[in-house]
Design a protein around this motif. Sequence first.
Motif, mmCIF file in Angstrom:
data_model
loop_
_atom_site.group_PDB
_atom_site.id
_atom_site.type_symbol
_atom_site.label_atom_id
_atom_site.label_comp_id
_atom_site.label_asym_id
_atom_site.label_seq_id
_atom_site.Cartn_x
_atom_site.Cartn_y
_atom_site.Cartn_z
ATOM 1 N N ARG A 75 -3.784 17.904 1.069
ATOM 2 C CA ARG A 75 -3.526 17.115 -0.397
ATOM 3 C C ARG A 75 -2.187 16.503 -0.180
ATOM 4 N N PHE A 76 -2.347 15.193 -0.636
ATOM 5 C CA PHE A 76 -1.157 14.296 -0.861
ATOM 6 C C PHE A 76 -0.680 14.427 -2.199
ATOM 7 N N SER A 77 0.731 14.827 -2.506
ATOM 8 C CA SER A 77 1.306 14.708 -3.902
ATOM 9 C C SER A 77 2.233 13.541 -3.900
ATOM 10 N N GLN B 144 -3.574 13.854 -4.517
ATOM 11 C CA GLN B 144 -5.415 13.503 -4.002
ATOM 12 C C GLN B 144 -5.551 14.326 -2.896
ATOM 13 N N MET B 145 -6.718 14.838 -2.783
ATOM 14 C CA MET B 145 -7.300 15.520 -1.834
ATOM 15 C C MET B 145 -7.747 14.362 -0.691
ATOM 16 N N LEU B 146 -7.714 14.745 0.779
ATOM 17 C CA LEU B 146 -8.300 13.637 1.609
ATOM 18 C C LEU B 146 -8.812 14.534 2.886
ATOM 19 N N ARG C 189 -2.044 6.493 8.137
ATOM 20 C CA ARG C 189 -2.202 4.957 7.966
ATOM 21 C C ARG C 189 -2.530 4.866 6.680
ATOM 22 N N ALA C 190 -3.943 5.710 6.184
ATOM 23 C CA ALA C 190 -4.416 5.272 5.031
ATOM 24 C C ALA C 190 -3.386 5.967 3.748
ATOM 25 N N VAL C 191 -2.873 6.772 3.964
ATOM 26 C CA VAL C 191 -1.696 7.310 2.800
ATOM 27 C C VAL C 191 -0.685 6.512 2.843
ATOM 28 N N ALA C 192 -0.061 5.715 4.039
ATOM 29 C CA ALA C 192 1.144 4.913 4.026
ATOM 30 C C ALA C 192 0.664 3.334 3.249
ATOM 31 N N ALA C 193 -0.637 3.124 3.795
ATOM 32 C CA ALA C 193 -1.271 1.756 2.768
ATOM 33 C C ALA C 193 -1.327 2.137 1.392
ATOM 34 N N ALA C 194 -1.717 3.300 1.063
ATOM 35 C CA ALA C 194 -1.697 3.624 -0.409
ATOM 36 C C ALA C 194 -0.247 3.514 -1.279
ATOM 37 N N VAL C 195 0.638 4.243 -0.309
ATOM 38 C CA VAL C 195 2.058 4.046 -1.093
ATOM 39 C C VAL C 195 2.392 2.625 -1.142
ATOM 40 N N ARG C 196 2.087 1.850 0.116
ATOM 41 C CA ARG C 196 2.391 0.233 -0.151
ATOM 42 C C ARG C 196 2.164 -0.184 -1.338
ATOM 43 N N ARG C 197 0.819 -0.050 -1.748
ATOM 44 C CA ARG C 197 -0.129 -0.567 -2.945
ATOM 45 C C ARG C 197 0.786 -0.082 -4.154
ATOM 46 N N ALA C 198 0.978 1.286 -4.130
ATOM 47 C CA ALA C 198 1.369 1.885 -5.465
ATOM 48 C C ALA C 198 2.814 1.498 -5.737
ATOM 49 N N ILE C 199 3.723 1.151 -4.763
ATOM 50 C CA ILE C 199 5.014 0.850 -5.097
ATOM 51 C C ILE C 199 5.156 -0.634 -5.279
ATOM 52 N N GLY C 200 4.008 -1.593 -4.942
ATOM 53 C CA GLY C 200 4.084 -2.928 -5.054
ATOM 54 C C GLY C 200 4.782 -3.640 -3.779
ATOM 55 N N GLN C 201 4.797 -4.994 -3.890
ATOM 56 C CA GLN C 201 5.324 -5.644 -2.572
ATOM 57 C C GLN C 201 6.403 -6.251 -3.140
ATOM 58 N N THR D 61 6.376 9.923 -8.698
ATOM 59 C CA THR D 61 7.319 8.676 -9.120
ATOM 60 C C THR D 61 7.732 9.145 -10.811
ATOM 61 N N ARG D 62 8.630 8.244 -11.190
ATOM 62 C CA ARG D 62 9.120 8.676 -12.478
ATOM 63 C C ARG D 62 8.591 7.878 -13.423
ATOM 64 N N ASP D 63 7.410 7.199 -13.181
ATOM 65 C CA ASP D 63 6.530 6.595 -14.060
ATOM 66 C C ASP D 63 5.025 7.294 -14.106
ATOM 67 N N GLY D 64 4.908 8.127 -12.967
ATOM 68 C CA GLY D 64 3.574 8.689 -12.960
ATOM 69 C C GLY D 64 2.350 7.832 -12.482
ATOM 70 N N ARG D 65 2.721 6.744 -11.372
ATOM 71 C CA ARG D 65 1.751 6.181 -11.167
ATOM 72 C C ARG D 65 0.837 6.799 -10.063
ATOM 73 N N ALA D 66 -0.157 6.207 -9.974
ATOM 74 C CA ALA D 66 -1.510 7.065 -8.914
ATOM 75 C C ALA D 66 -1.325 6.617 -7.515
ATOM 76 N N LEU D 67 -1.476 7.550 -6.611
ATOM 77 C CA LEU D 67 -1.877 7.137 -5.289
ATOM 78 C C LEU D 67 -3.335 7.304 -5.135
ATOM 79 N N ARG D 68 -3.797 5.856 -4.869
ATOM 80 C CA ARG D 68 -5.067 5.697 -4.560
ATOM 81 C C ARG D 68 -5.424 5.396 -3.130
ATOM 82 N N VAL D 69 -5.817 6.503 -2.267
ATOM 83 C CA VAL D 69 -6.208 6.222 -1.004
ATOM 84 C C VAL D 69 -7.543 5.629 -0.751
ATOM 85 N N GLU D 70 -7.687 4.394 -0.097
ATOM 86 C CA GLU D 70 -8.938 3.961 0.169
ATOM 87 C C GLU D 70 -9.716 4.750 1.231
#
Length: 260
Positions: free
Chosen positions: A136-138, A120-122, A242-254, A141-150
């Motif tokens: 650009r943030f690449s 994702q370009m930011l 911060r925005a990217v770290a939050a997106a990673v948190r969402r992507a990997i789940g809690q 993951t092994r299952d190809g989940r997306a990084l969605r930065v808000e």
Amino acid sequence: MRRVRAVGDLVLSLFPGIGLLDMAFEEAGFCVVRGPDLLWGGDVRTFAPPAGRFDGVIGGPPCQAFSAMKRLNPRAGEKHGNMIPEFERVVAAAGPTWFLMENVEGAPLPDVLGYRVHAQMLRHHWVGGETSRLRRFSFGTRDGRALRVETLALCRPDPLPAVLAGGNGRAVPVAIGGSGKRKKTLTSGAVVRGGPNPGARASFADMLAGQDLPVGFLSEAPFSESGKKRMIGNGVPLAMGRAVAAAVRRAIGQSAEVAA
């Protein structure tokens, strides 16, 4: 005694520099372990991480070889070359659940066997920053989940120029691909910066503000002001991190892991 931790908490940071991306991930609750860096006398090329210990790997390999500023100096990046393969090697050896690589638009995507990458370009001002810095943030993951930065629905239409690394009062810093030659205006003789963002060179305070850093940051660090400018200019703006770290948190789940 039983311990609960969030999955994905332990992170290895490669090419950490002064740790601006690390700061953002630490604020998001990750425990960041910094790997070797030339700035501190280390060398990632001799580093062998333990396998299966880290949940994630983050880092931004040097970008000079792929930067748009390379057109000003075709030899930019020759000293260390392409370090992305070293990032890929360490990720493959560590075997994390996920990895995140930050770099410029022209850099190749990381390619690690067994991982699928979503990029994702930011821009900095898209996430509340003040500058037009583009990265650009690449996310791998092994299952190809997306990084969605808000990003903001409304962001400033006139962002400030991106903060660039500089040194020793040079108009076009060698560190970012310039010749180091001093350039002057025809009227005042003031030093100006060449490249895509001409104008008076930014003060150290302006650079701190442009990277979302507080006044006094690095005040106790044993570096010259030109060295501090170079390190700050090479880092990821804090709002972007911060925005990217939050997106990673969402992507990997809690989800939580319980250990005895």
